[in-house]
Design an enzyme around this catalytic site. Structure first.
Site, PDB file in Angstrom:
ATOM      1  N   ARG A 177       0.808  -1.221   0.000  1.00 37.28           N
ATOM      2  CA  ARG A 177       0.000   0.000   0.000  1.00 37.28           C
ATOM      3  C   ARG A 177       0.845   1.277   0.000  1.00 37.28           C
ATOM      4  NH1 ARG A 177      -2.341  -3.623  -1.383  1.00 37.28           N
ATOM      5  NH2 ARG A 177      -4.309  -4.493  -0.647  1.00 37.28           N
ATOM      6  N   SER A 227     -11.459  -0.686   1.991  1.00 35.48           N
ATOM      7  CA  SER A 227     -10.947  -1.259   3.231  1.00 35.48           C
ATOM      8  C   SER A 227     -10.263  -0.167   4.055  1.00 35.48           C
ATOM      9  CB  SER A 227      -9.940  -2.372   2.908  1.00 35.48           C
ATOM     10  OG  SER A 227      -9.434  -2.941   4.087  1.00 35.48           O
ATOM     11  N   GLU A 297      -5.456   2.812   6.438  1.00 43.19           N
ATOM     12  CA  GLU A 297      -4.920   3.008   5.109  1.00 43.19           C
ATOM     13  C   GLU A 297      -5.726   4.043   4.311  1.00 43.19           C
ATOM     14  OE1 GLU A 297      -6.482  -0.149   1.908  1.00 43.19           O
ATOM     15  OE2 GLU A 297      -5.214  -1.054   3.415  1.00 43.19           O
TER      16      GLU A 297
END
Length: 303
Positions: A177, A227, A297
């Site tokens: 990520r 997410s 995130e």
């Protein structure tokens, strides 16, 4: 005349579309966010180079945006200018060497469809991931144990001073990520992808299978930013959150999805403050019960 208005007039002179006090709730998948001082849509490299040079001289901060996924915009909005990519930045083409180039503003879904139509394999995992191609490269998006790193050859970008450059291979610094672009402040303009010839029926079947799995497990019917938390080493964030009894927990219009605890959804009228408070409740509760620290995130922007 203040610097913001000077930049707005410069952008309009360049042929860019400019909106003042534009609600960011219109431009994020979360449907949350106060007004951006300026919302500027650019369509070519010439426009974006000149715009970035002018912004640097005027000391007006710029923030590029793709499809508005994976971001949470402050209820107070964004100071400076948000830059949206249109025109040539949404184009997708196959190069003579067989690689595929796509503008950073192209939807990732659109690139997946292009690959399928040209019988090119390697990007099936990305089918159903919301967002633009540039955002996928920026955060090395992934799913089902695959990620952009497996297909991304290079990115062309513009620096804050309006200079065009390229990063390729190891210089992209693709990790979980993250990429070099999460730190360098450059704006991705184009991606070059290494996709392989494949069987169109097999590619379609794989895309259909992965999308069905995604649809059955994820709350695609409500606004979200995807997410919320990075995967803790050896664990799954959603599983930990569910085990802590947080499925369905709400703060205002924000709710931990009953369908997948790794998602926070906007049930209607959720604010950035609602989401931020719910994220803290999740992090505190999971740490108290499991001693696992969940790292967010989703990027919080503005203030």
């Amino acid at each position: 005349m203040n610097h913001l208005e000077q930049l707005a007039l410069t952008a309009e002179d360049l042929g860019c579309k400019v909106s003042r006090k534009e609600p960011m709730s219109r431009h994020t998948t979360f449907k949350i966010g106060g007004p951006a001082d300026l919302f500027i849509t650019v369509s070519s490299r010439a426009e974006i180079q000149k715009l970035y040079r002018a912004a640097a001289e005027l000391k007006v901060p710029l923030m590029p945006i793709g499809n508005g996924s994976n971001m949470l915009v402050s209820d107070n909005g964004i100071r400076g200018a948000v830059v949206a990519l249109d025109g040539e930045f949404r184009e997708i083409r196959q190069n003579p060497d067989g690689t595929v180039s796509c503008g950073a503003g192209a939807s990732l879904a659109g690139v997946c469809v292009f690959a399928r139509e040209h019988s090119l394999t390697g990007l099936e995992f990305a089918w159903g991931i919301p967002g633009a191609a540039g955002g996928a490269a920026f955060m090395n998006a992934g799913a089902y144990n695959q990620e952009m790193k497996s297909v991304l050859l290079s990115c062309t970008h513009v620096t804050k001073e309006g200079k065009i450059g390229t990063l390729s291979g190891e210089a992209l610094q693709l990790g979980y990520r993250r990429s070099a672009y999460t730190d360098n402040g450059y704006t991705i303009l184009e991606l070059r992808l290494d996709l392989k010839p494949g069987d169109q029926d097999e590619i379609s079947a794989e895309m259909d299978d992965l999308y069905s799995r995604r649809k059955s497990k994820q709350p695609l019917e409500l606004p979200s930013a995807g997410s919320v938390f990075k995967r803790p080493e050896g664990r799954f964030a959603g599983t930990l959150i569910e085990a802590c009894g947080l499925k369905g927990r709400t703060v205002g219009g924000a709710m931990v999805s009953p369908k997948h605890a790794g998602f926070i959804v906007n049930t209607g009228g959720a604010t950035c403050r609602d989401v931020t408070e719910l994220i803290k409740i999740i992090q505190d509760t999971v740490y108290q019960q499991t001693k696992v620290s969940l790292e967010c995130e989703v990027k919080t922007i503005g203030g």
